[in-house]
Every structure is written in structure tokens, then in C-alpha cells.
Design a protein around this motif. Structure first.
Motif, PDB file in Angstrom:
ATOM      1  N   ALA A  39      39.124  68.146  28.532  1.00  0.00           N
ATOM      2  CA  ALA A  39      37.825  67.473  28.573  1.00  0.00           C
ATOM      3  C   ALA A  39      38.053  65.970  28.442  1.00  0.00           C
ATOM      4  O   ALA A  39      37.733  65.350  27.439  1.00  0.00           O
ATOM      5  CB  ALA A  39      36.915  68.000  27.479  1.00  0.00           C
ATOM      6  N   GLU A  40      38.648  65.422  29.498  1.00  0.00           N
ATOM      7  CA  GLU A  40      38.942  63.988  29.578  1.00  0.00           C
ATOM      8  C   GLU A  40      38.536  63.504  30.953  1.00  0.00           C
ATOM      9  O   GLU A  40      38.949  64.086  31.967  1.00  0.00           O
ATOM     10  CB  GLU A  40      40.440  63.728  29.390  1.00  0.00           C
ATOM     11  CG  GLU A  40      40.979  64.130  28.049  1.00  0.00           C
ATOM     12  CD  GLU A  40      42.500  64.018  27.967  1.00  0.00           C
ATOM     13  OE1 GLU A  40      43.142  63.581  28.950  1.00  0.00           O
ATOM     14  OE2 GLU A  40      43.041  64.379  26.919  1.00  0.00           O
ATOM     15  N   VAL A  62      37.281  66.212  36.122  1.00  0.00           N
ATOM     16  CA  VAL A  62      36.320  65.980  35.044  1.00  0.00           C
ATOM     17  C   VAL A  62      35.714  64.593  35.254  1.00  0.00           C
ATOM     18  O   VAL A  62      36.441  63.597  35.333  1.00  0.00           O
ATOM     19  CB  VAL A  62      36.988  66.090  33.659  1.00  0.00           C
ATOM     20  CG1 VAL A  62      35.996  65.755  32.557  1.00  0.00           C
ATOM     21  CG2 VAL A  62      37.593  67.474  33.463  1.00  0.00           C
ATOM     22  N   LYS A  63      34.410  64.554  35.371  1.00  0.00           N
ATOM     23  CA  LYS A  63      33.692  63.285  35.593  1.00  0.00           C
ATOM     24  C   LYS A  63      33.205  62.671  34.299  1.00  0.00           C
ATOM     25  O   LYS A  63      33.154  61.457  34.164  1.00  0.00           O
ATOM     26  CB  LYS A  63      32.507  63.496  36.543  1.00  0.00           C
ATOM     27  CG  LYS A  63      32.915  63.925  37.932  1.00  0.00           C
ATOM     28  CD  LYS A  63      33.703  62.840  38.609  1.00  0.00           C
ATOM     29  CE  LYS A  63      33.994  63.154  40.052  1.00  0.00           C
ATOM     30  NZ  LYS A  63      34.790  62.122  40.694  1.00  0.00           N
ATOM     31  N   GLU A  64      32.797  63.529  33.363  1.00  0.00           N
ATOM     32  CA  GLU A  64      32.301  63.048  32.062  1.00  0.00           C
ATOM     33  C   GLU A  64      32.620  64.082  31.003  1.00  0.00           C
ATOM     34  O   GLU A  64      32.457  65.279  31.234  1.00  0.00           O
ATOM     35  CB  GLU A  64      30.793  62.813  32.117  1.00  0.00           C
ATOM     36  CG  GLU A  64      30.220  62.281  30.830  1.00  0.00           C
ATOM     37  CD  GLU A  64      28.714  62.041  30.885  1.00  0.00           C
ATOM     38  OE1 GLU A  64      28.097  62.040  29.805  1.00  0.00           O
ATOM     39  OE2 GLU A  64      28.163  61.871  31.993  1.00  0.00           O
ATOM     40  N   TYR A  68      27.895  65.625  23.685  1.00  0.00           N
ATOM     41  CA  TYR A  68      28.131  67.020  24.029  1.00  0.00           C
ATOM     42  C   TYR A  68      27.691  67.278  25.457  1.00  0.00           C
ATOM     43  O   TYR A  68      26.918  68.179  25.736  1.00  0.00           O
ATOM     44  CB  TYR A  68      27.413  67.929  23.032  1.00  0.00           C
ATOM     45  CG  TYR A  68      28.016  67.807  21.646  1.00  0.00           C
ATOM     46  CD1 TYR A  68      29.211  68.474  21.345  1.00  0.00           C
ATOM     47  CD2 TYR A  68      27.438  67.005  20.678  1.00  0.00           C
ATOM     48  CE1 TYR A  68      29.785  68.373  20.091  1.00  0.00           C
ATOM     49  CE2 TYR A  68      28.022  66.892  19.422  1.00  0.00           C
ATOM     50  CZ  TYR A  68      29.189  67.573  19.139  1.00  0.00           C
ATOM     51  OH  TYR A  68      29.760  67.448  17.903  1.00  0.00           O
ATOM     52  N   THR A  69      28.253  66.501  26.367  1.00  0.00           N
ATOM     53  CA  THR A  69      28.015  66.641  27.805  1.00  0.00           C
ATOM     54  C   THR A  69      29.358  66.739  28.501  1.00  0.00           C
ATOM     55  O   THR A  69      30.264  65.950  28.243  1.00  0.00           O
ATOM     56  CB  THR A  69      27.224  65.438  28.365  1.00  0.00           C
ATOM     57  OG1 THR A  69      25.961  65.358  27.694  1.00  0.00           O
ATOM     58  CG2 THR A  69      26.999  65.558  29.855  1.00  0.00           C
ATOM     59  N   LEU A  70      29.460  67.714  29.395  1.00  0.00           N
ATOM     60  CA  LEU A  70      30.685  67.928  30.163  1.00  0.00           C
ATOM     61  C   LEU A  70      30.288  68.117  31.616  1.00  0.00           C
ATOM     62  O   LEU A  70      29.491  68.998  31.936  1.00  0.00           O
ATOM     63  CB  LEU A  70      31.425  69.169  29.642  1.00  0.00           C
ATOM     64  CG  LEU A  70      32.723  69.557  30.335  1.00  0.00           C
ATOM     65  CD1 LEU A  70      33.768  68.453  30.224  1.00  0.00           C
ATOM     66  CD2 LEU A  70      33.252  70.864  29.752  1.00  0.00           C
ATOM     67  N   THR A  83      31.126  70.865  44.644  1.00  0.00           N
ATOM     68  CA  THR A  83      29.863  70.982  43.931  1.00  0.00           C
ATOM     69  C   THR A  83      30.080  70.428  42.527  1.00  0.00           C
ATOM     70  O   THR A  83      31.191  70.003  42.183  1.00  0.00           O
ATOM     71  CB  THR A  83      29.367  72.442  43.918  1.00  0.00           C
ATOM     72  OG1 THR A  83      30.336  73.269  43.269  1.00  0.00           O
ATOM     73  CG2 THR A  83      29.125  72.952  45.339  1.00  0.00           C
ATOM     74  N   THR A  84      29.043  70.439  41.727  1.00  0.00           N
ATOM     75  CA  THR A  84      29.135  69.852  40.386  1.00  0.00           C
ATOM     76  C   THR A  84      28.608  70.810  39.333  1.00  0.00           C
ATOM     77  O   THR A  84      27.543  71.408  39.508  1.00  0.00           O
ATOM     78  CB  THR A  84      28.327  68.530  40.323  1.00  0.00           C
ATOM     79  OG1 THR A  84      28.825  67.636  41.322  1.00  0.00           O
ATOM     80  CG2 THR A  84      28.454  67.883  38.947  1.00  0.00           C
ATOM     81  N   VAL A  85      29.365  70.927  38.250  1.00  0.00           N
ATOM     82  CA  VAL A  85      28.956  71.737  37.101  1.00  0.00           C
ATOM     83  C   VAL A  85      28.702  70.793  35.926  1.00  0.00           C
ATOM     84  O   VAL A  85      29.512  69.910  35.646  1.00  0.00           O
ATOM     85  CB  VAL A  85      30.041  72.773  36.735  1.00  0.00           C
ATOM     86  CG1 VAL A  85      29.690  73.492  35.435  1.00  0.00           C
ATOM     87  CG2 VAL A  85      30.237  73.757  37.876  1.00  0.00           C
ATOM     88  N   LYS A  86      27.573  70.991  35.272  1.00  0.00           N
ATOM     89  CA  LYS A  86      27.199  70.155  34.124  1.00  0.00           C
ATOM     90  C   LYS A  86      26.796  71.053  32.965  1.00  0.00           C
ATOM     91  O   LYS A  86      25.946  71.925  33.111  1.00  0.00           O
ATOM     92  CB  LYS A  86      26.024  69.245  34.507  1.00  0.00           C
ATOM     93  CG  LYS A  86      25.518  68.372  33.377  1.00  0.00           C
ATOM     94  CD  LYS A  86      24.361  67.525  33.880  1.00  0.00           C
ATOM     95  CE  LYS A  86      23.807  66.626  32.811  1.00  0.00           C
ATOM     96  NZ  LYS A  86      22.668  65.829  33.300  1.00  0.00           N
TER      97      LYS A  86
END
Length: 142
Positions: A39-40, A62-64, A68-70, A83-86
Motif C-alpha cells: 500500500a504505497e 497503487v495510485k493512493e 484509510y483510502t486505497l 479499471t480502478t478499484v477504490k
């Protein structure tokens, strides 16, 4: 067609335990899929498929990763579609509320977009169940 899958769950566990479960490779590998993950921001990750769960490798960046947001990109093996997972976590009086969004699925062409949406949607339902079961085991083990 819908472009965003949204899931919400509540866990009777502290936010840090839920955060660790979704952000640490050793924990992700326990409840989800074997992971080379950190998570970096900028980390190029791989979720490594196994034959038993009929999956393929997933890669991305990993974008962010700020408690407590990933947020990370999601590229299914043998495709070029990103695609994007948040994941977002919120502490509550009795635990943690988790919000999950998977977006950008309409980038797949034609009927493939519908098939991928259905596959991801069902997959995320299963993941929410697996995550819940994993967190319950943590509490009972500790």
C-alpha cells in the motif's frame, strides 16, 4: 450500462484491522488471492491467480494509499483495459464501514463490458463475504 460497482459493508472490528486486511500482502493473500502488494503510491502490484479459484492474474499500480483510502488500477491478464478499484474506510461507533468502488468497466468493448461487469460484481460480493469471514477468524483467534 452501469460503469461503477459499489459495495458497502460494516464490520464490528477496529478500522486498523480492516485496513491491514485490505492493504497488507500477507493478509490479502489469506482472504482474497495471493498478492505481491504494498500500500504505497506507485507500487506495481500483482494478484497471483490459482487454478482452484478459476481466476487470472491481476496487475496494476497503487495510485493512493493513505489511511484509510486505497486506490489502485486493475488490469486483468490478457487484456489492456485499465479499471480502478477504490476502498474507503470510515470508523463508526461500533467498528468500521467499508466502501468499495470498481469503476471504468465500460472501457471493455461491447458484450465483454457486460460480462466483465457481471463477473466483477459477483466477485466483489464473494470478496466481501471472504473479508468478513477473515476478520471474524482474527477476532476469535486473538
Amino acid at each position: 450500462m452501469k460503469d461503477i460497482i459499489k459495495k458497502e459493508a460494516h464490520f464490528n472490528h477496529p478500522i486498523e484491522k480492516v485496513w491491514n486486511a485490505i492493504s497488507k500482502a500477507e493478509e490479502i493473500s489469506t482472504w482474497f488471492i495471493k498478492a505481491d502488494f504494498k500500500a504505497e503510491s506507485g507500487y506495481h502490484y500483482t494478484f497471483i491467480a490459482s487454478q482452484k479459484n478459476d481466476c487470472v492474474n491481476i496487475t496494476g499500480v497503487v495510485k493512493e494509499a493513505t489511511p484509510y483510502t486505497l486506490i489502485y488500477t486493475w488490469i486483468v491478464a490478457n487484456t489492456k483495459v485499465e479499471t480502478t478499484v477504490k476502498w474507503e474506510l470510515e470508523a463508526t461507533d461500533i467498528g468500521t464501514r467499508l466502501y468499495l468502488e470498481h469503476s471504468g468497466i465500460s472501457k471493455y468493448k461491447g458484450d465483454t463490458a457486460i460480462k466483465m461487469f457481471e463477473s466483477f460484481n459477483g466477485g466483489w460480493d464473494g470478496c466481501m463475504t471472504e473479508l468478513s469471514d477473515y476478520l471474524k477468524k482474527l477476532v476469535n483467534a486473538g
